[in-house]
Motif scaffolding. Structure first.
Motif, PDB file in Angstrom:
ATOM      1  N   ALA A 114       0.974  -1.347   0.127  1.00 37.17           N
ATOM      2  CA  ALA A 114       0.136  -0.031  -0.077  1.00 37.17           C
ATOM      3  C   ALA A 114       0.720   1.093   0.068  1.00 37.17           C
ATOM      4  O   ALA A 114       0.555   2.128  -0.624  1.00 37.17           O
ATOM      5  CB  ALA A 114      -1.108  -0.026   1.136  1.00 37.17           C
ATOM      6  N   LYS A 115       2.075   1.183   0.825  1.00 32.20           N
ATOM      7  CA  LYS A 115       2.852   2.289   0.921  1.00 32.20           C
ATOM      8  C   LYS A 115       3.508   2.909  -0.657  1.00 32.20           C
ATOM      9  O   LYS A 115       3.565   3.859  -1.155  1.00 32.20           O
ATOM     10  CB  LYS A 115       4.270   2.201   1.685  1.00 32.20           C
ATOM     11  N   ALA A 116       3.821   1.695  -1.588  1.00 30.43           N
ATOM     12  CA  ALA A 116       4.149   1.678  -2.782  1.00 30.43           C
ATOM     13  C   ALA A 116       3.019   2.360  -3.728  1.00 30.43           C
ATOM     14  O   ALA A 116       3.526   3.241  -4.642  1.00 30.43           O
ATOM     15  CB  ALA A 116       4.766   0.354  -3.312  1.00 30.43           C
ATOM     16  N   VAL A 117       1.730   2.044  -3.518  1.00 35.13           N
ATOM     17  CA  VAL A 117       1.041   2.438  -4.615  1.00 35.13           C
ATOM     18  C   VAL A 117      -0.103   3.462  -4.027  1.00 35.13           C
ATOM     19  O   VAL A 117      -0.560   4.092  -4.889  1.00 35.13           O
ATOM     20  CB  VAL A 117       0.273   1.082  -5.316  1.00 35.13           C
ATOM     21  N   PHE A 118      -0.425   3.489  -3.051  1.00 34.16           N
ATOM     22  CA  PHE A 118      -1.526   4.238  -2.590  1.00 34.16           C
ATOM     23  C   PHE A 118      -1.322   5.577  -2.901  1.00 34.16           C
ATOM     24  O   PHE A 118      -2.324   6.546  -3.291  1.00 34.16           O
ATOM     25  CB  PHE A 118      -1.579   4.111  -0.941  1.00 34.16           C
ATOM     26  N   PRO A 119      -0.037   6.360  -2.714  1.00 31.36           N
ATOM     27  CA  PRO A 119       0.210   7.756  -2.846  1.00 31.36           C
ATOM     28  C   PRO A 119      -0.361   8.134  -4.515  1.00 31.36           C
ATOM     29  O   PRO A 119      -0.934   9.168  -4.565  1.00 31.36           O
ATOM     30  CB  PRO A 119       1.528   8.085  -2.606  1.00 31.36           C
ATOM     31  N   GLY A 120      -0.040   7.216  -5.193  1.00 33.31           N
ATOM     32  CA  GLY A 120      -0.151   7.538  -6.707  1.00 33.31           C
ATOM     33  C   GLY A 120      -1.829   7.488  -7.016  1.00 33.31           C
ATOM     34  O   GLY A 120      -2.324   8.208  -7.947  1.00 33.31           O
ATOM     35  N   MET A 121      -2.635   6.529  -6.232  1.00 37.64           N
ATOM     36  CA  MET A 121      -3.738   6.381  -6.429  1.00 37.64           C
ATOM     37  C   MET A 121      -4.464   7.524  -6.061  1.00 37.64           C
ATOM     38  O   MET A 121      -5.544   8.182  -6.663  1.00 37.64           O
ATOM     39  CB  MET A 121      -4.410   5.250  -5.859  1.00 37.64           C
ATOM     40  N   ARG A 122      -3.937   8.002  -4.881  1.00 37.10           N
ATOM     41  CA  ARG A 122      -4.678   9.203  -4.232  1.00 37.10           C
ATOM     42  C   ARG A 122      -4.347  10.338  -5.265  1.00 37.10           C
ATOM     43  O   ARG A 122      -5.492  11.402  -5.403  1.00 37.10           O
ATOM     44  CB  ARG A 122      -3.768   9.474  -2.861  1.00 37.10           C
ATOM     45  N   GLU A 123      -3.201  10.528  -5.458  1.00 33.97           N
ATOM     46  CA  GLU A 123      -2.972  11.745  -6.559  1.00 33.97           C
ATOM     47  C   GLU A 123      -3.959  11.851  -7.845  1.00 33.97           C
ATOM     48  O   GLU A 123      -4.321  12.812  -8.150  1.00 33.97           O
ATOM     49  CB  GLU A 123      -1.407  11.847  -6.952  1.00 33.97           C
ATOM     50  N   ARG A 124      -4.227  10.654  -8.235  1.00 36.33           N
ATOM     51  CA  ARG A 124      -4.790  10.441  -9.574  1.00 36.33           C
ATOM     52  C   ARG A 124      -6.470  10.325  -9.252  1.00 36.33           C
ATOM     53  O   ARG A 124      -7.199  10.310 -10.261  1.00 36.33           O
ATOM     54  CB  ARG A 124      -4.446   9.313 -10.565  1.00 36.33           C
ATOM     55  N   GLY A 125      -6.962  10.260  -8.127  1.00 36.45           N
ATOM     56  CA  GLY A 125      -8.201  10.071  -7.856  1.00 36.45           C
ATOM     57  C   GLY A 125      -9.072   9.145  -7.935  1.00 36.45           C
ATOM     58  O   GLY A 125     -10.165   9.112  -8.192  1.00 36.45           O
ATOM     59  N   TRP A 126      -8.357   7.876  -8.308  1.00 35.38           N
ATOM     60  CA  TRP A 126      -8.952   6.520  -8.402  1.00 35.38           C
ATOM     61  C   TRP A 126      -8.126   5.500  -8.119  1.00 35.38           C
ATOM     62  O   TRP A 126      -7.046   5.440  -8.290  1.00 35.38           O
ATOM     63  CB  TRP A 126      -9.318   6.547  -9.877  1.00 35.38           C
ATOM     64  N   GLY A 127      -8.746   4.631  -7.346  1.00 36.66           N
ATOM     65  CA  GLY A 127      -7.959   3.222  -6.955  1.00 36.66           C
ATOM     66  C   GLY A 127      -8.879   2.239  -6.467  1.00 36.66           C
ATOM     67  O   GLY A 127      -9.781   2.483  -5.866  1.00 36.66           O
ATOM     68  N   ARG A 128      -8.304   0.970  -6.347  1.00 36.62           N
ATOM     69  CA  ARG A 128      -9.101  -0.143  -5.805  1.00 36.62           C
ATOM     70  C   ARG A 128      -8.002  -0.913  -4.970  1.00 36.62           C
ATOM     71  O   ARG A 128      -7.005  -1.586  -5.724  1.00 36.62           O
ATOM     72  CB  ARG A 128      -9.570  -1.015  -6.856  1.00 36.62           C
ATOM     73  N   ALA A 216     -12.921  -9.273  -8.579  1.00 34.50           N
ATOM     74  CA  ALA A 216     -13.350  -8.611  -9.808  1.00 34.50           C
ATOM     75  C   ALA A 216     -14.671  -7.656  -9.317  1.00 34.50           C
ATOM     76  O   ALA A 216     -14.452  -6.467  -9.767  1.00 34.50           O
ATOM     77  CB  ALA A 216     -13.539  -9.347 -10.894  1.00 34.50           C
ATOM     78  N   PHE A 217     -15.735  -7.944  -8.669  1.00 32.38           N
ATOM     79  CA  PHE A 217     -16.613  -7.205  -8.374  1.00 32.38           C
ATOM     80  C   PHE A 217     -16.232  -6.106  -7.536  1.00 32.38           C
ATOM     81  O   PHE A 217     -16.681  -4.835  -7.738  1.00 32.38           O
ATOM     82  CB  PHE A 217     -17.629  -7.988  -7.335  1.00 32.38           C
ATOM     83  N   LEU A 218     -15.081  -6.137  -6.411  1.00 32.02           N
ATOM     84  CA  LEU A 218     -14.816  -5.046  -5.570  1.00 32.02           C
ATOM     85  C   LEU A 218     -13.834  -4.149  -6.464  1.00 32.02           C
ATOM     86  O   LEU A 218     -13.742  -2.977  -6.051  1.00 32.02           O
ATOM     87  CB  LEU A 218     -14.205  -5.563  -4.369  1.00 32.02           C
ATOM     88  N   CYS A 219     -13.418  -4.555  -7.609  1.00 37.74           N
ATOM     89  CA  CYS A 219     -12.489  -3.799  -8.261  1.00 37.74           C
ATOM     90  C   CYS A 219     -13.130  -2.961  -9.424  1.00 37.74           C
ATOM     91  O   CYS A 219     -12.453  -2.032 -10.325  1.00 37.74           O
ATOM     92  CB  CYS A 219     -11.354  -4.617  -8.767  1.00 37.74           C
ATOM     93  N   ALA A 220     -14.573  -3.246  -9.490  1.00 39.39           N
ATOM     94  CA  ALA A 220     -15.101  -2.713 -10.868  1.00 39.39           C
ATOM     95  C   ALA A 220     -15.124  -1.137 -10.988  1.00 39.39           C
ATOM     96  O   ALA A 220     -14.908  -0.520  -9.712  1.00 39.39           O
ATOM     97  CB  ALA A 220     -16.357  -3.334 -10.845  1.00 39.39           C
ATOM     98  N   GLU A 221     -15.306  -0.828 -12.050  1.00 40.05           N
ATOM     99  CA  GLU A 221     -15.258   0.837 -12.274  1.00 40.05           C
ATOM    100  C   GLU A 221     -16.492   1.661 -11.426  1.00 40.05           C
ATOM    101  O   GLU A 221     -16.255   2.506 -10.679  1.00 40.05           O
ATOM    102  CB  GLU A 221     -15.347   0.985 -13.731  1.00 40.05           C
ATOM    103  N   ASP A 222     -17.466   0.758 -11.194  1.00 41.37           N
ATOM    104  CA  ASP A 222     -18.483   1.269 -10.714  1.00 41.37           C
ATOM    105  C   ASP A 222     -18.686   0.868  -9.204  1.00 41.37           C
ATOM    106  O   ASP A 222     -19.926   0.805  -8.767  1.00 41.37           O
ATOM    107  CB  ASP A 222     -19.994   0.805 -11.354  1.00 41.37           C
ATOM    108  N   GLY A 223     -17.486   0.538  -8.621  1.00 40.42           N
ATOM    109  CA  GLY A 223     -17.482  -0.053  -7.137  1.00 40.42           C
ATOM    110  C   GLY A 223     -17.136   1.021  -6.043  1.00 40.42           C
ATOM    111  O   GLY A 223     -16.982   0.820  -5.101  1.00 40.42           O
ATOM    112  N   GLY A 224     -17.336   2.137  -6.652  1.00 40.56           N
ATOM    113  CA  GLY A 224     -16.879   3.640  -5.765  1.00 40.56           C
ATOM    114  C   GLY A 224     -17.542   3.494  -4.408  1.00 40.56           C
ATOM    115  O   GLY A 224     -17.065   4.462  -3.523  1.00 40.56           O
ATOM    116  N   PHE A 225     -18.669   3.028  -4.209  1.00 40.16           N
ATOM    117  CA  PHE A 225     -19.538   3.170  -2.923  1.00 40.16           C
ATOM    118  C   PHE A 225     -19.139   2.103  -2.012  1.00 40.16           C
ATOM    119  O   PHE A 225     -19.496   2.192  -0.894  1.00 40.16           O
ATOM    120  CB  PHE A 225     -20.896   3.381  -3.228  1.00 40.16           C
ATOM    121  N   ILE A 226     -18.373   1.060  -2.397  1.00 36.08           N
ATOM    122  CA  ILE A 226     -18.165  -0.033  -1.665  1.00 36.08           C
ATOM    123  C   ILE A 226     -16.725   0.299  -1.095  1.00 36.08           C
ATOM    124  O   ILE A 226     -15.898   0.007  -1.845  1.00 36.08           O
ATOM    125  CB  ILE A 226     -17.927  -1.485  -2.389  1.00 36.08           C
ATOM    126  N   THR A 227     -16.590   0.511   0.290  1.00 33.77           N
ATOM    127  CA  THR A 227     -15.305   0.780   0.729  1.00 33.77           C
ATOM    128  C   THR A 227     -15.367   0.355   2.317  1.00 33.77           C
ATOM    129  O   THR A 227     -16.447   0.801   2.900  1.00 33.77           O
ATOM    130  CB  THR A 227     -14.647   2.077   0.511  1.00 33.77           C
TER     131      THR A 227
END
Ligand code: CAA
Length: 240
Positions: A114-128, A216-227
């Motif tokens: 998570a340390k390796a990839v979370f900062p980039g996801m946060r900057e780009r505004g999308w991640g799973r 795959a379900f949790l990683c879907a494009e439309d999964g933004g409300f599942i966290t």
């Protein structure tokens, strides 16, 4: 543009099925592995999915490995923390090394990746991010204080990081498999496994593909409300 996903422990067992499911969902997948070179090569040759070797318990190796994936395939949008090991034994017989190694790989690996990839996801505004927990982290298991503690820790880690990622479009969820027909479960003594299977309401072990489908379900494009959630896939063995 295809999402880039890293699946740790992604060339064998549940991880292999996850790598394939994410590829079939249209992602570009990098499958990490720790040591089984022959299996990783066979996997890559068969599937066309690139395999990358590093130890998820090694912090610097995770930073370097993820940088290599990003340079080869593009920024990482999806992380599945699947890599895990067992060193089962009752507390009386468990060595400090068996305790430490399971915590280092199973729980430390989630932090390192998570340390390796979370900062980039946060900057780009999308991640799973999907962390593979376990029924044994939820319910405990005789002979697994190390594994149950690590997996239980993963569930806490998930809920904490979900809160940090929420406003940046980064979802963080856990998936808790029950007993699945992989090499890891095959290592349980047959007479012990028989008793465990007898307690699974659906009457059988799960299949890796049944877990991959949930990822795959949790990683879907439309999964933004599942966290911050935990998806328990265990054939009804543990309901709460
Ligand atoms: N509850 C209560 N008592 C139990 C028990 C249980 N669940 N399991 C075993 N015991 C008892 C036995 O009956 C035995 O008692 P007696 O000495 O009075 O006969 C005693 O504990 C010792 O049992 P073992 O002979 O099995 O002890 P061992 O030291 O040889 O082996 C063990 C212990 C390695 C933990 C072995 O029992 C084992 O492998 N258990 C399975 C652990 C397990 O489920 N691991 C899951 C791996 S897969 C995984 O982790 C994936 C996932 O996420 C689900």
């Amino acid at each position: 543009m295809s999402r880039v996903a890293i699946v740790t422990g992604g060339t064998r067992g549940i991880g292999e099925a996850i790598s394939l499911a994410l590829r079939d969902a249209g992602m570009t997948v990098a499958a990490n592995y720790a040591g089984n070179e022959a299996k990783a090569k066979e996997f890559s040759d068969r599937t066309g999915i690139k395999a990358y070797r590093w130890d998820v318990g090694d912090h610097q190796a995770c930073l370097d490995g993820c940088a290599q994936v990003a340079s080869d395939l593009g920024p990482v949008d999806v992380l599945v923390n699947n890599a895990g090991i067992t060193r089962d034994g009752v507390l009386q017989k468990m060595s400090f090394d068996d305790w430490n190694e399971v915590i280092r790989v199973n729980l430390g690996g989630c932090f390192n990746m998570a340390k390796a990839v979370f900062p980039g996801m946060r900057e780009r505004g999308w991640g799973r991010i999907v962390n593979i927990g376990s029924i044994n982290g939820q319910a405990g298991q005789y002979g697994q204080v190390n594994y149950a503690a690590a997996k239980s820790g993963i569930h806490g880690f998930t809920k904490a990081l979900a809160q940090e990622g929420a406003k940046f479009g980064v979802t963080v969820n856990a998936l808790a498999p029950g007993y699945i027909d992989t090499d890891m479960v095959a290592a349980v003594p047959p007479q012990v496994l028989e008793k465990i299977v007898a307690k699974i309401p659906v009457g059988r072990l799960g299949h890796a593909e049944e877990i991959a489908r949930g990822v795959a379900f949790l990683c879907a494009e439309d999964g933004g409300f599942i966290t911050g959630s935990t998806l328990s896939l265990n054939g009804g063995q543990h309901m709460y």
